[in-house]
Design a protein around this motif. Structure first.
Motif, PDB file in Angstrom:
ATOM      1  N   MET A  55      14.068   6.337  -1.540  1.00 36.84           N
ATOM      2  CA  MET A  55      14.454   4.897  -1.680  1.00 36.84           C
ATOM      3  C   MET A  55      15.547   4.949  -1.079  1.00 36.84           C
ATOM      4  O   MET A  55      16.249   5.010  -2.340  1.00 36.84           O
ATOM      5  CB  MET A  55      13.317   4.133  -2.850  1.00 36.84           C
ATOM      6  N   SER A  56      15.572   3.838  -1.141  1.00 37.33           N
ATOM      7  CA  SER A  56      16.962   2.478  -1.290  1.00 37.33           C
ATOM      8  C   SER A  56      17.374   2.397  -2.807  1.00 37.33           C
ATOM      9  O   SER A  56      15.864   1.750  -3.580  1.00 37.33           O
ATOM     10  CB  SER A  56      17.179   1.259  -0.434  1.00 37.33           C
ATOM     11  N   THR A  57      18.544   2.512  -3.305  1.00 40.42           N
ATOM     12  CA  THR A  57      18.396   1.890  -4.723  1.00 40.42           C
ATOM     13  C   THR A  57      18.379   0.279  -4.497  1.00 40.42           C
ATOM     14  O   THR A  57      17.437   0.260  -5.931  1.00 40.42           O
ATOM     15  CB  THR A  57      20.308   1.491  -5.334  1.00 40.42           C
ATOM     16  N   ARG A  58      18.069  -0.371  -4.069  1.00 41.55           N
ATOM     17  CA  ARG A  58      17.066  -1.734  -3.758  1.00 41.55           C
ATOM     18  C   ARG A  58      15.602  -1.554  -3.988  1.00 41.55           C
ATOM     19  O   ARG A  58      15.448  -2.128  -5.225  1.00 41.55           O
ATOM     20  CB  ARG A  58      18.118  -2.586  -2.930  1.00 41.55           C
ATOM     21  N   THR A  59      15.244  -1.049  -3.758  1.00 47.08           N
ATOM     22  CA  THR A  59      13.773  -0.456  -3.839  1.00 47.08           C
ATOM     23  C   THR A  59      13.111   0.362  -5.194  1.00 47.08           C
ATOM     24  O   THR A  59      12.443  -0.515  -5.239  1.00 47.08           O
ATOM     25  CB  THR A  59      13.031  -0.132  -2.276  1.00 47.08           C
ATOM     26  N   LEU A  61      24.392  11.171 -14.574  1.00 46.24           N
ATOM     27  CA  LEU A  61      23.288  11.023 -13.163  1.00 46.24           C
ATOM     28  C   LEU A  61      23.991   9.798 -12.455  1.00 46.24           C
ATOM     29  O   LEU A  61      23.873   9.034 -13.860  1.00 46.24           O
ATOM     30  CB  LEU A  61      22.173  10.587 -13.617  1.00 46.24           C
ATOM     31  N   THR A  62      23.393   8.820 -10.733  1.00 47.88           N
ATOM     32  CA  THR A  62      23.405   8.042 -10.402  1.00 47.88           C
ATOM     33  C   THR A  62      21.871   7.543 -10.236  1.00 47.88           C
ATOM     34  O   THR A  62      21.401   8.086  -9.866  1.00 47.88           O
ATOM     35  CB  THR A  62      24.744   8.297  -9.582  1.00 47.88           C
ATOM     36  N   LEU A  63      22.464   5.970 -10.177  1.00 50.23           N
ATOM     37  CA  LEU A  63      21.450   5.369  -9.402  1.00 50.23           C
ATOM     38  C   LEU A  63      21.098   6.183  -8.061  1.00 50.23           C
ATOM     39  O   LEU A  63      20.050   6.001  -7.527  1.00 50.23           O
ATOM     40  CB  LEU A  63      21.629   3.824  -9.711  1.00 50.23           C
ATOM     41  N   GLY A  64      21.998   5.721  -7.408  1.00 49.11           N
ATOM     42  CA  GLY A  64      22.132   6.098  -6.147  1.00 49.11           C
ATOM     43  C   GLY A  64      21.267   8.150  -5.923  1.00 49.11           C
ATOM     44  O   GLY A  64      20.083   8.113  -5.460  1.00 49.11           O
ATOM     45  N   GLU A  65      21.692   8.749  -6.705  1.00 52.72           N
ATOM     46  CA  GLU A  65      20.867  10.320  -6.732  1.00 52.72           C
ATOM     47  C   GLU A  65      19.739  10.421  -7.434  1.00 52.72           C
ATOM     48  O   GLU A  65      18.435  10.991  -6.581  1.00 52.72           O
ATOM     49  CB  GLU A  65      21.470  11.219  -7.635  1.00 52.72           C
ATOM     50  N   MET A  66      19.092   9.259  -8.408  1.00 51.94           N
ATOM     51  CA  MET A  66      17.659   8.482  -8.840  1.00 51.94           C
ATOM     52  C   MET A  66      16.566   8.130  -7.409  1.00 51.94           C
ATOM     53  O   MET A  66      15.662   9.006  -7.403  1.00 51.94           O
ATOM     54  CB  MET A  66      17.348   8.180 -10.017  1.00 51.94           C
ATOM     55  N   HIS A 113       0.795  -1.101   0.142  1.00 51.15           N
ATOM     56  CA  HIS A 113      -0.164   0.190   0.303  1.00 51.15           C
ATOM     57  C   HIS A 113       0.862   1.042   0.211  1.00 51.15           C
ATOM     58  O   HIS A 113       0.407   2.580  -0.594  1.00 51.15           O
ATOM     59  CB  HIS A 113      -0.502   0.214   1.265  1.00 51.15           C
ATOM     60  N   ASP A 114       2.397   1.293   0.728  1.00 47.63           N
ATOM     61  CA  ASP A 114       2.981   2.361   0.411  1.00 47.63           C
ATOM     62  C   ASP A 114       3.716   2.925  -1.171  1.00 47.63           C
ATOM     63  O   ASP A 114       4.998   3.821  -0.571  1.00 47.63           O
ATOM     64  CB  ASP A 114       4.001   2.338   1.930  1.00 47.63           C
ATOM     65  N   LEU A 115       3.406   2.028  -1.715  1.00 47.70           N
ATOM     66  CA  LEU A 115       4.108   2.250  -2.858  1.00 47.70           C
ATOM     67  C   LEU A 115       4.509   3.493  -3.615  1.00 47.70           C
ATOM     68  O   LEU A 115       3.043   4.384  -3.783  1.00 47.70           O
ATOM     69  CB  LEU A 115       3.722   1.697  -4.359  1.00 47.70           C
ATOM     70  N   THR A 116       5.692   3.877  -3.585  1.00 47.52           N
ATOM     71  CA  THR A 116       5.939   5.359  -3.901  1.00 47.52           C
ATOM     72  C   THR A 116       5.899   5.203  -5.804  1.00 47.52           C
ATOM     73  O   THR A 116       6.806   4.871  -5.890  1.00 47.52           O
ATOM     74  CB  THR A 116       6.957   6.234  -2.801  1.00 47.52           C
ATOM     75  N   SER A 117       5.012   6.577  -6.521  1.00 44.72           N
ATOM     76  CA  SER A 117       5.919   6.157  -7.770  1.00 44.72           C
ATOM     77  C   SER A 117       7.431   6.760  -7.788  1.00 44.72           C
ATOM     78  O   SER A 117       7.568   7.663  -7.038  1.00 44.72           O
ATOM     79  CB  SER A 117       4.784   7.393  -9.066  1.00 44.72           C
TER      80      SER A 117
END
Length: 324
Positions: free
Chosen positions: A247-251, A236-241, A216-220
């Motif tokens: 979110m964590s990078t994995r999530t 741009l890096t994955l961490g910045e996005m 239920h807490d899914l964030t776009s």
């Protein structure tokens, strides 16, 4: 500019939406002097004849099999009456022969929308190739035609001489891709604006496949994508996005793929390639400057990614499409 000839092959049970979108999008494409870039003929085999649709009205196909030998591109929309019952070699002999003759003619390409892929598969045109169809029919296509590599996650597949697209609305994506391939990104973007659709839809049909509801807490991840689009020229890096989406990078990576069908870096590379196409068509920037503006850093990096994504080098692309 030479007009590209398209035969739209309809069969009983054709979906009017698919037939209409082909004529609307390709028929809207215009050259610099306002000239039509495509000539379309609707045909049936046998034909000419009246063809049933899956609505409460028929259509008339004014051309017969001769249209396939005339065409540069043959487009096959879906039929709810016929497609999913097809088996290898199961096409009527006249239809199978006409498609085979068209496929054998140098320079001719054949494309399908939705379950029209079953027709191409039954004619043997997808053997050893990657293809897609509506996600609801993808398992059946794979079981019925094991020589076809079915990818249910994408909106369309371009195998060069043979193209396939997913569910009905993916015909829009396919037609815009054909326009981009034939006449460049600028013409395709103009058609998209007129039709009030995106010139390049994100992700694949995997985002539409019915799955259990997410937590239920899914964030776009949409805000992170918008942020990245405004900064394509930056590193741009994955961490910045992920940080932009809190979110964590994995999530973030997992949810990004759920929403777009792509990894964040795949998506970013696609957007940068599209930006490079626009700059090559619309500016006199050097290849190195295009690379910098699009976020590839160097001309060498741009060339590698551009050839992988478009199929030709940036210089060749500009020579073909500049000023169209």
């Amino acid at each position: 500019m030479e007009t590209h000839r398209v035969a739209v092959l309809v069969r009983d049970g054709v979906l009017p939406m698919e037939l209409g979108l082909v004529h609307q999008l390709l028929g809207t494409a215009r050259g610099g002097k306002g000239d039509r870039l495509y000539e379309l003929r609707t045909c049936a085999i046998p034909g000419p004849r009246e063809v049933r649709t899956d609505a409460d009205f028929p259509i008339r196909a004014p051309y017969g099999p001769e249209a396939l030998s005339w065409a540069d591109t043959v487009l096959v929309p879906a039929s709810h009456e016929e497609d999913e019952g097809l088996v290898p070699g199961g096409l009527a002999a006249d239809l199978r022969t006409a498609l085979a003759d068209a496929a054998d003619r140098p320079g001719t390409r054949i494309a399908s929308i939705c379950t029209g892929a079953f027709v191409l598969a039954a004619a043997g045109l997808l053997d050893g190739r990657r293809a897609t169809t509506h996600w609801l029919a993808s398992d059946l296509l794979a079981r019925t035609f094991p020589s076809v590599t079915v990818d249910a996650d994408v909106l369309y597949v371009d195998e060069g001489a043979v193209l396939t697209s997913a569910g009905e609305a993916s015909g829009v994506d396919l037609c815009l891709h054909l326009i981009r391939t034939d006449f460049g990104a600028t013409v395709a973007a103009d058609v998209a604006r007129r039709m009030v659709v995106p010139p390049h839809r994100e992700g694949g049909q995997s985002q539409y496949i019915q799955r259990p509801l997410p937590e239920h807490d899914l964030t776009s991840t949409g805000a992170a994508r918008e942020w990245a689009l405004a900064r394509l020229g930056e590193r741009l890096t994955l961490g910045e996005m992920a940080e932009r989406a809190a979110m964590s990078t994995r999530t973030f990576s997992r949810r990004f793929r759920e929403e777009t069908g792509l990894t964040p870096m795949q998506w970013l590379t696609q957007r940068r390639v599209e930006r490079a196409r626009e700059l090559l068509e619309g500016t006199d920037y050097t290849v190195d400057r295009v690379a910098a503006e699009a976020g590839f850093g160097t001309g060498t990096s741009l060339r590698v990614h551009f050839v992988a994504g478009v199929g030709v080098a940036p210089g060749a692309y500009r020579a073909t499409f500049r000023g169209r």
